[in-house]
Design an enzyme around this catalytic site. Sequence first.
Site, PDB file in Angstrom:
ATOM      1  CD  GLU A   1       5.156  -9.497   5.307  1.00 48.85           C
ATOM      2  OE1 GLU A   1       5.474  -8.551   6.015  1.00 48.85           O
ATOM      3  OE2 GLU A   1       4.484  -9.365   4.258  1.00 48.85           O
TER       4      GLU A   1
ATOM      5  CG  ASP B   1      25.426  28.402 -22.576  1.00 48.51           C
ATOM      6  OD1 ASP B   1      24.347  28.894 -22.851  1.00 48.51           O
ATOM      7  OD2 ASP B   1      25.773  28.141 -21.403  1.00 48.51           O
TER       8      ASP B   1
ATOM      9  CD  GLU C   1      -1.193  -2.220   2.268  1.00 47.99           C
ATOM     10  OE1 GLU C   1      -0.012  -2.063   2.626  1.00 47.99           O
ATOM     11  OE2 GLU C   1      -1.850  -3.217   2.572  1.00 47.99           O
TER      12      GLU C   1
HETATM   13  P1  ATP Z   1      28.559  31.845 -24.983  1.00 47.99           P
HETATM   14  O1  ATP Z   1      28.664  30.405 -25.281  1.00 47.99           O
HETATM   15  O2  ATP Z   1      29.889  32.489 -24.772  1.00 47.99           O
HETATM   16  O3  ATP Z   1      27.578  32.156 -23.922  1.00 47.99           O
HETATM   17  P2  ATP Z   1      26.683  32.492 -26.869  1.00 47.99           P
HETATM   18  O4  ATP Z   1      26.470  31.168 -27.453  1.00 47.99           O
HETATM   19  O5  ATP Z   1      25.705  32.992 -25.897  1.00 47.99           O
HETATM   20  O6  ATP Z   1      28.130  32.567 -26.287  1.00 47.99           O
HETATM   21  P3  ATP Z   1      25.963  34.736 -28.350  1.00 47.99           P
HETATM   22  O7  ATP Z   1      25.575  35.479 -27.151  1.00 47.99           O
HETATM   23  O8  ATP Z   1      24.951  34.236 -29.294  1.00 47.99           O
HETATM   24  O9  ATP Z   1      26.897  33.526 -28.007  1.00 47.99           O
HETATM   25  O10 ATP Z   1      27.007  35.615 -29.089  1.00 47.99           O
HETATM   26  C1  ATP Z   1      27.597  35.216 -30.292  1.00 47.99           C
HETATM   27  C2  ATP Z   1      28.596  36.259 -30.679  1.00 47.99           C
HETATM   28  O11 ATP Z   1      27.908  37.486 -30.888  1.00 47.99           O
HETATM   29  C3  ATP Z   1      29.635  36.551 -29.611  1.00 47.99           C
HETATM   30  O12 ATP Z   1      30.776  35.763 -29.774  1.00 47.99           O
HETATM   31  C4  ATP Z   1      29.953  38.013 -29.826  1.00 47.99           C
HETATM   32  O13 ATP Z   1      30.975  38.154 -30.787  1.00 47.99           O
HETATM   33  C5  ATP Z   1      28.674  38.574 -30.403  1.00 47.99           C
HETATM   34  N1  ATP Z   1      27.916  39.281 -29.379  1.00 47.99           N
HETATM   35  C6  ATP Z   1      27.558  38.837 -28.160  1.00 47.99           C
HETATM   36  N2  ATP Z   1      26.870  39.755 -27.493  1.00 47.99           N
HETATM   37  C7  ATP Z   1      26.751  40.820 -28.307  1.00 47.99           C
HETATM   38  C8  ATP Z   1      26.124  42.106 -28.214  1.00 47.99           C
HETATM   39  N3  ATP Z   1      25.470  42.479 -27.120  1.00 47.99           N
HETATM   40  N4  ATP Z   1      26.227  42.949 -29.245  1.00 47.99           N
HETATM   41  C9  ATP Z   1      26.854  42.568 -30.354  1.00 47.99           C
HETATM   42  N5  ATP Z   1      27.466  41.410 -30.512  1.00 47.99           N
HETATM   43  C10 ATP Z   1      27.425  40.513 -29.515  1.00 47.99           C
END
Ligand code: ATP
Length: 939
Positions: free
Chosen positions: A729, A358, A316
């Site tokens: 049992e 990531d 149960e």
């Molecule tokens: P991580 O694995 O480091 O977290 P991510 O997968 O989140 O990276 P994104 O945030 O998609 O990656 O960013 C991809 C790319 O875009 C970065 O490597 C950077 O060159 C560029 N990037 C990130 N943030 C910005 C922003 N605020 N403005 C412009 N370009 C950006």
Amino acid sequence: MTSVLHGGGPAPCGAVPGPVEPGAPASAVPSLPVSGVFVALEGSPRGLGAAEAAGRRISHGTNDLPAFGRRRIWPRLAAQFADLFAVMLLAASAITFLSYGLEQPRDPATLQLAFAILAVVLLNAGIGFAQEYSAERTAQSLQAMVPRTCRVLRDGERQELPARDLVPGDLVVLEAGDAVPADCRLVEAQEAAVNNAALTGESDAVARVADAVPPGPLLEARNCVFMGTDLVAGTAKAVVFATGAGTEFGRLFRLTAAAPRQQTPLQRQVAAMARRVAGVALATGAVLFAVRVPSGQPFVDTFVFALGVMVALVPEGLPATLSVSLAIGVRRMARRHALVKQLLAVEALGSTSVVCTDKTGTLTQAEMTVVRLWADGAYHPLTGVGYAPVGEVADAGPVRELLRAAALCCDARLVPPSGPLGWRVLGDTTEGALLVAAAKAGVDTAVEEARSPRVAEHPFDSVRKLMSTVRREPDDTYAAYVKGAPLELLARCVAVDRNGTRTPLTDASRAEVVAAADELAGQGLRVLAVATRRVSGPRPALDDAESELTLRGLTGMYDPPRPEVRDAVDACRRAGIRIVMVTGDHPLTAEAVARRVGIVRAPDPTVVTGAALDALDDAGLDALLDGAGELLLCRVSPEHKMRVVTAFQQRGEVVAVTGDGANDAPALKHADIGVAMGASGTDVAREAAVMVLLDDSFASITTAVGLGRSVYRNIRKFLIYLFSHNIAELVPILAATFTRFPLVPITAVQILAIDLGSDVLPALALGAEPMEKDVMDRPPRPRHERLFSAGVMGRICFLGGIQALGVCAVFFWHIHASGIPATDFTKDTPAYREAITMVQAGIVVSQFFNALAVRTDRQSVFRAGLLSNPWLIGAGCVGIGLMAAISYAPPLQAVFDTAPLNATDWAVLAGFGALLLAAEEVRKWMVRLRRTSSKGEGR
Ligand code: ATP
């Protein structure tokens, strides 16, 4: 909890919720021009003042919804009596009462049994109810731990607030990935789109605008966004017009019934097993009845006895014990920063074989500092750490324009120290680092912003990997400021800034920029390129703003790895879990960071970019994921992530994937374990995930996997513990029946006392066993391994068989030693009472040793620490204490037909229990021996 603006009761969905102000109904909000919105909603383009907001909070209440899914107590209690076991037991109790009424002469034992069965039903319902209630409370408190914040303008300043503090009139700032915190009218929108699935069921993103629209149903107004929905693209500013229960979602929410409670596969397996055992119990009862009646036993007696045995064998309390154990796992994970939103995740975590993680924030601290720049054909170092704008730039001249342009393409804001807090960033940390670097180079961002006010923007998205703002320059021309991933941006540049002059890009100068980006990335720096161009008007299309650009330079920022990640990565390796880094970043940056945290050790890991992934067909992708090599996926978009997760799953892997952006939601939902970041992730990602990391750290995923494995092991422990004693049992009863002994070796009431008395606490204590040290030293459990595997069934039979032999021996030895012929025994024969007391005590004592034995499956319990779970020892002692009371206390002796045992009896039982432990130690030793010799052969 308040409704729209100025009162009015709840209105039907989409209808007029109440007047905006005297004479202006809320349904008029969508058709107001932007300037009229502030007047009608008593707001301002600078946001509300602090005092005004506080006043409105008092008059309108907090922006909360009532606790979800609270069902009333009585229907929930009643539901506990409606399950299969409860109905079976209630029927059994009714039949027993009836038998007592029909018996001549009436036997008080029958009445006792009827009451005992009824007590079982009540007890079970009580446990089930309490368990369900506490699980609901746990879920609610976990929910409350997930941060729900929003950004608003108050007194012209951008602030982050708990979403519950919003009031009508507040000016909310929304970005892609934000959950809409209240019902709002947009006053600014840049490429904004919402997902209204929670309200309308429509899951496609729909565009939103700021301009007035013609009157119509509120929910269809294209310039309004509603609580419970998400902004999935773009950015927007919006004025709140309804909060809490007064929102459209609030109304819907009141109508929604409690969410259906889903059973996990584990719970379903245990429920199925429990049903099978119940079937065996029924069959056993029927066999006993069929065998005993022809041998001359009284009909009613035998019937009641068979019924009692059936009831006793039904497991149960099992489903409740299982849920308690899963819930304990959830709480332990929460204490270690991993909030699990569904019980399902606890068991899936235990069999996780691949983690796609990531980089920024999960493996690193997400505390960016720009340390090196490339401008004017040369590298320029930058000193200082963290977000304090204290440091120096060598050659500030050439880099000033680069950093000014970068700062003018940022949404984040630098917040000066206040109270115990130092310099902080509100918004994206990458942008925060750029603002800090600009300040170090002498750029006053506030002054620059005022000189070149922003007139439009194209927000960042992780597919384009770019962001741009458009600004009106002091000479009344317009300029676009663009920043983004170096290769993506370079592809849109036609010139490069050299000594303040625009020089056309040649193949050689392009190669020079690529080499500079690689040089910075090779040092593990996150690289962003910055470019600008003149545009013809204030609202250029995306392709106009982000093409024919002039490159200003490159910025390289350092993000220190999290110190705890290296050990966590090692633990994953030992545990046979593959880690695949999936990042939008540059391959060289990714590899350098992966090396720093130990994900990459080999000289030549496989590094694949998103573009290369696109070129692979499904078979090619499958071949890429094959094996356990080190794999880094770089410059990927969320779509790639989704494809990789699906491909891993098709290979039979159990995949955990991390994500933080709005477009990570599909991959998070699709994975076996979607993991979102509690601190830095978007609301959308947190909603899509089944696990939220409060500290964003990869190490917390590893801890949660360890805890998930340990929950699964604990469940197996108490299942072996509970099912093995059922054999002990049943066998003596069958033995007595088939040797034609006229009485039973253990009565139904005694069995109930074991099942619901002495066994309950040790089973719970086993379910709460601490994590074993070696839990991460074995490969993951195969995805489709059944809980009741051959190994588990074998152990149940082994342990149950030893217990059964022991209790049969003590019973028949007592009977034999009395010298009384079997046919002369009655219920009141003292030797018989002693014998059945020995059987019950034999089971209780051997269960004490059994509980110790099942704690490990290969390792010696003496190595694991015999007394290392004090709860278990305590629970076992309570069980033995209860047994002693049943043996010695006269009122209990009367109920259970027991007799006092002497010291020799206890010593015999203890010796028998120790024998069980020893036999199990021998079995474990043999298993270990076999494993070592098979490893030796394999070498
Ligand atoms: P991580 O694995 O480091 O977290 P991510 O997968 O989140 O990276 P994104 O945030 O998609 O990656 O960013 C991809 C790319 O875009 C970065 O490597 C950077 O060159 C560029 N990037 C990130 N943030 C910005 C922003 N605020 N403005 C412009 N370009 C950006």
